[in-house]
Design a protein around this motif. Structure first.
Motif: not given
Length: 112
Positions: A45-72
């Motif tokens: 539900s975008c309320a924690c950071t436990t599912c954090h990943v680092v995108v090593r390739q293909g980042l530009a193909s994903l949807n843009e991060a919204e402000e709530a995600e960036e804050d978390l």
């Protein structure tokens, strides 16, 4: 169907893996659907950071991060410029390569 390449992680995916998932699926859902049990303490539900990943390739193909995600993400362990919450990162048509950080902010994991 895009392929997610998961770099080796000692707990979740020791040998690494490659999985396929339909476009429009979050990386977290794709991992869980393929028995890679990444933490997701807030039930995606975008309320924690436990599912954090680092995108090593293909980042530009994903949807843009919204402000709530960036804050978390500011609270995520091992934050990098290519960091995303896997529950919010939605696959498009391109393949991606991800790394699951060694640690998360969860000190006590469920089901362990």
């Amino acid at each position: 169907m895009p392929v997610i390449k998961i770099l080796p992680h000692p707990e979740y995916c020791p040998a690494g893996a490659e999985i396929s998932a339909p476009a429009g699926t979050s990386i977290c859902e794709a991992l869980l659907d393929n028995h890679i049990d990444i933490e997701h303490a807030c039930d995606m539900s975008c309320a924690c950071t436990t599912c954090h990943v680092v995108v090593r390739q293909g980042l530009a193909s994903l949807n843009e991060a919204e402000e709530a995600e960036e804050d978390l993400l500011d609270r995520a362990w091992g934050l990098e410029p290519q960091s995303r919450l896997s529950c919010q990162a939605i696959l498009a048509q391109q393949d991606v390569t991800i790394e699951i950080p060694k640690y998360s902010i969860n000190h006590a994991k469920e089901n362990h």
